[in-house]
Design a protein around this motif. Structure first.
Motif, PDB file in Angstrom:
ATOM      1  N   ILE B 290      62.602-117.552 -24.722  1.00 13.27           N
ATOM      2  CA  ILE B 290      62.612-116.211 -24.250  1.00 13.27           C
ATOM      3  C   ILE B 290      64.150-115.900 -23.938  1.00 13.27           C
ATOM      4  N   ALA B 291      64.617-116.585 -23.054  1.00 15.07           N
ATOM      5  CA  ALA B 291      65.800-116.302 -22.283  1.00 15.07           C
ATOM      6  C   ALA B 291      66.782-116.559 -23.465  1.00 15.07           C
ATOM      7  N   MET B 294      66.873-113.356 -25.771  1.00 16.58           N
ATOM      8  CA  MET B 294      67.170-112.248 -24.853  1.00 16.58           C
ATOM      9  C   MET B 294      68.622-112.307 -24.786  1.00 16.58           C
ATOM     10  N   VAL B 322      66.327-104.651 -20.134  1.00 16.08           N
ATOM     11  CA  VAL B 322      66.185-105.863 -20.616  1.00 16.08           C
ATOM     12  C   VAL B 322      64.890-106.914 -20.061  1.00 16.08           C
ATOM     13  N   ILE B 323      64.503-106.407 -18.899  1.00 15.74           N
ATOM     14  CA  ILE B 323      63.534-107.324 -18.414  1.00 15.74           C
ATOM     15  C   ILE B 323      62.090-106.517 -19.072  1.00 15.74           C
ATOM     16  N   GLU B 325      62.250-104.848 -21.923  1.00 13.37           N
ATOM     17  CA  GLU B 325      62.037-105.577 -23.355  1.00 13.37           C
ATOM     18  C   GLU B 325      61.378-106.961 -23.423  1.00 13.37           C
ATOM     19  N   ALA B 326      61.725-107.903 -22.428  1.00 15.00           N
ATOM     20  CA  ALA B 326      60.965-109.074 -22.544  1.00 15.00           C
ATOM     21  C   ALA B 326      59.392-109.027 -22.122  1.00 15.00           C
ATOM     22  N   CYS B 327      59.251-108.007 -21.086  1.00 18.31           N
ATOM     23  CA  CYS B 327      57.868-107.689 -20.604  1.00 18.31           C
ATOM     24  C   CYS B 327      56.987-107.446 -22.178  1.00 18.31           C
ATOM     25  N   THR B 391      57.804-114.642 -18.391  1.00 20.43           N
ATOM     26  CA  THR B 391      58.841-113.785 -19.215  1.00 20.43           C
ATOM     27  C   THR B 391      59.532-112.981 -18.335  1.00 20.43           C
ATOM     28  N   SER B 395      63.814-113.447 -18.557  1.00 23.49           N
ATOM     29  CA  SER B 395      64.865-112.394 -18.800  1.00 23.49           C
ATOM     30  C   SER B 395      65.728-112.151 -17.487  1.00 23.49           C
ATOM     31  N   PRO B 398      69.629-112.898 -18.656  1.00 20.20           N
ATOM     32  CA  PRO B 398      70.045-112.141 -19.813  1.00 20.20           C
ATOM     33  C   PRO B 398      70.188-110.646 -19.007  1.00 20.20           C
ATOM     34  N   ALA B 399      69.146-110.464 -17.987  1.00 18.38           N
ATOM     35  CA  ALA B 399      69.332-109.029 -17.787  1.00 18.38           C
ATOM     36  C   ALA B 399      70.559-109.120 -16.530  1.00 18.38           C
TER      37      ALA B 399
END
Lengths: 232, 414
Positions: B290-291, B294, B322-323, B325-327, B391, B395, B398-399
């Motif tokens: 995921i990381a 992202m 960003v967080i 979106e990952a969620c 998740t 993130s 990346p966030a």
């Protein structure tokens, strides 16, 4: 009243171990309601000057004042607020948020400013109507033509009634007819709403339509011509 | 203060970003689905494994609650027997009790012409035992191969013991024991039936006869070794034991299944811990997936993020987008993963999963060869929370990177 005042502004970059003097002691003043263009060849420093005026970059020396506030002394967060409330940006490649509709893109600025739901929607819709996109306001950017996208960008830039709109080569990515129409629109907004416009451009059409033409070469303003004062 | 409308726009941008690069989102969501299905299905199998191990142990011999003379549980001496008097009737009237059975237990030697084996003899009440344990089912649910008269010299032995002794149904064997008075005695029995329980160690060691016969040969008279209580649910065991303790049981000990089988309770805890370690490994790899995705998404939107910041978007908003979106990816993965897992569990809970190829080991653990998985609501909640936390953790970097993008670096041309 001076909206922008640039005093002895210099900007130096380090590139490959060498110092590049992008701006060399620039002095510039802009009054409310001006419709001005900074013109010059590539690498002349017009983009750098616009960055410094827009609070996106700090000058190496000198001061930049927006409505009397010295932005050289502001923190990044304060600069962010200044950009939000005082400056509207129009970018060469439209640069709308792709997942938001035209209406939402325009609303976004008002949302960042904390405006309430109903006022925000009404104001954004009014501005989109003003730029001739009443029927396209619920479309996503990729569903609009280049000219329409740039109209949305103009609407986004003026919706919060900023002190100044900075436009980076706004006609560069559209054909001449569309570019002319966009300039008509901006000139109309300048005249009707007293919005100050400052362009960076090397498009002869923009230079021709600007009321004030500032020529910059090698980081220095070499010519500042008042072509035509607009009616106040 | 966080304004509701701000939350709404951040949520909206984050959610719509999920669908911008459908293929990439599909790959990430798929990795979450695979991880979640593996995690939840493992939980379901482990639940089935643990339940069957526990239920089989309870059903084979322990019962839910047992009453002995103090000290008997650790040292099965005939002298530690007791007279039940009115205790049985009192226990039957306790709320939550389904049935009870009395037993006589002593250690002995069973011998055939070929071999001998040390065993535990259980003297049971045939009818009552059908309720408190599964021995009737293990013996084939056939009345002709089960003890019917508790005074007869019938004996039930396991198939494995019968093989070892070289005897079968109708054959004779001799049970040698030291009775209550310490006198060595030998008694002939006839094999009435053969049983097979899911627990290998139990089969090697336990034989059944009628309680009257056991009392007779051990010299106990009317005394017994234990009362086994079957509750309506195993979770009632503590309250039932507590109520029994309040009766006249001064010289008796009342033990619940948890106290009698602490090794199983510990084994279940150990299995659960091992499973979580195994799942943590799976999800650490998913965190990196995921990381990585992202970060790729942010690099693609470097310029766009720069634009958003240049028009006045605060870094915290960028990070939140960003967080979220990952969620969003996490939520898609969770929904799909839960649906797939529940389908799998629903099918396998009916058909069972046959581990016959692993039957010897399964018999050691006492689970039986077919495992019936099941999921609890807690499992689903735990799995959902773990995936969402994963998740969010994935993130965060990346966030942070996105929030730190400088507009001037993203916009070279203003």
């Amino acid at each position: 009243m001076e909206i922008i005042q640039v005093v002895n502004c210099t900007k130096d970059y380090h590139s490959d171990g060498q110092i590049v003097h992008a701006l060399r002691g620039v002095h510039l003043s802009l009054h409310k309601g001006e419709f001005a263009a900074i013109a010059g060849p590539s690498g002349s420093g017009k983009t750098t000057l616009l960055n410094c005026i827009g609070g996106l970059d700090y000058s190496t020396q000198g001061n930049v004042y927006i409505e009397g506030t010295d932005i050289s002394k502001l923190s990044p967060k304060e600069l962010s607020r200044l950009r939000l409330f005082k400056i509207g940006f129009i970018f060469q490649a439209y640069n709308l948020i792709p997942v938001l509709t035209a209406l939402e893109n325009v609303e976004y600025i008002l949302l960042l400013q904390g405006m309430g739901d109903s006022n925000r929607k009404r104001k954004a819709a009014e501005v989109l109507e003003l730029v001739g996109l009443k029927d396209e306001m619920h479309r996503l950017p990729h569903e609009l033509s280049g000219g329409q996208q740039q109209r949305v960008a103009i609407a986004r830039a003026i919706v919060s009634s900023p002190a100044i709109v900075l436009a980076d080569e706004p006609t560069a990515n559209v054909d001449q007819k569309t570019g002319s129409a966009l300039l008509d629109l901006m000139e109309h907004l300048n005249k009707e709403k007293q919005i100050t416009f400052l362009f960076s451009t090397h498009d002869p059409m923009v230079m021709k339509r600007a009321h004030r033409l500032i020529n910059i070469i090698d980081g220095m303003i070499v010519k500042d011509t008042l072509v035509k004062r607009k009616n106040k | 203060m966080i304004r509701m409308q701000n939350v709404k726009i951040v949520l909206m941008i984050g959610w719509r970003n999920v669908f911008r690069n459908k293929r990439r989102s599909l790959i990430v969501a798929s990795s979450i689905v695979v991880g979640l299905v593996v995690m939840m299905f493992s939980m379901a199998i482990m639940n089935g494994f643990n339940r069957q191990m526990l239920e089989n142990t309870i059903n084979t011999s322990l019962g839910h609650v047992a009453i002995h003379k103090k000290g008997f549980f650790n040292d099965m001496k005939l002298s530690l027997s007791f007279m039940p008097k009115d205790l049985c009737n009192a226990i039957k009237n306790i709320q939550g009790v389904a049935c009870i059975g009395q037993r006589v237990k002593f250690e002995a030697m069973v011998q055939s012409s070929r071999s001998s084996q040390g065993v535990l003899v259980m003297g049971i009440e045939p009818e009552e035992e059908k309720c408190v344990s599964n021995i009737f089912e293990y013996a084939g649910s056939d009345i002709h191969s089960y003890i019917t008269d508790s005074s007869n010299n019938d004996i039930l032995i396991s198939r494995s013991l019968a093989t070892k002794l070289g005897i079968g149904i109708g054959d004779k064997c001799v049970v040698m024991l030291q009775d209550k008075d310490g006198v060595l005695a030998a008694h002939a029995f006839i094999v009435k039936g053969l049983y097979q329980s899911p627990i290998e160690s139990f089969d090697k060691y336990v034989v059944y006869t009628g309680i009257r016969k056991a009392q007779e040969i051990s010299g106990l008279g009317n005394a017994i070794s234990e009362i086994i209580v079957r509750c309506r649910d195993k979770d009632f065991a503590d309250s039932v034991a507590s109520t029994i303790n309040s009766l006249d049981t001064a010289d008796l000990e009342v033990l619940t299944w948890k106290q009698m089988a602490p090794n199983i309770v510990q084994a279940i805890k150990l299995f659960d811990t091992m499973m979580y370690v195994f799942l943590a490994i799976i999800f650490i790899s998913i965190i990196f997936t995921i990381a990585n995705t992202m970060i790729m998404a942010i690099m693609e939107r470097y310029r766009e993020i720069g634009i958003m910041k240049s028009i006045g978007t605060q870094p915290s908003w960028i990070a939140a987008i960003v967080i979220l979106e990952a969620c969003g990816l996490g939520v898609l993965g969770i929904v799909a993963g839960i649906v797939i897992t529940y389908l799998l569990v629903a099918i396998t809970a009916t058909t069972g999963i046959n581990f016959a190829f692993y039957s010897e080991s399964m018999r050691v653990w006492g689970t039986g060869t077919t495992i019936y998985p099941f999921l609890t609501a807690t499992n689903s909640i735990v799995a959902t929370v773990i995936v969402l936390l994963n998740t969010i953790v994935a993130s965060l970097y990346p966030a942070y990177k996105a929030a730190k993008i400088k507009p001037i670096d993203a916009l070279h041309f203003i």
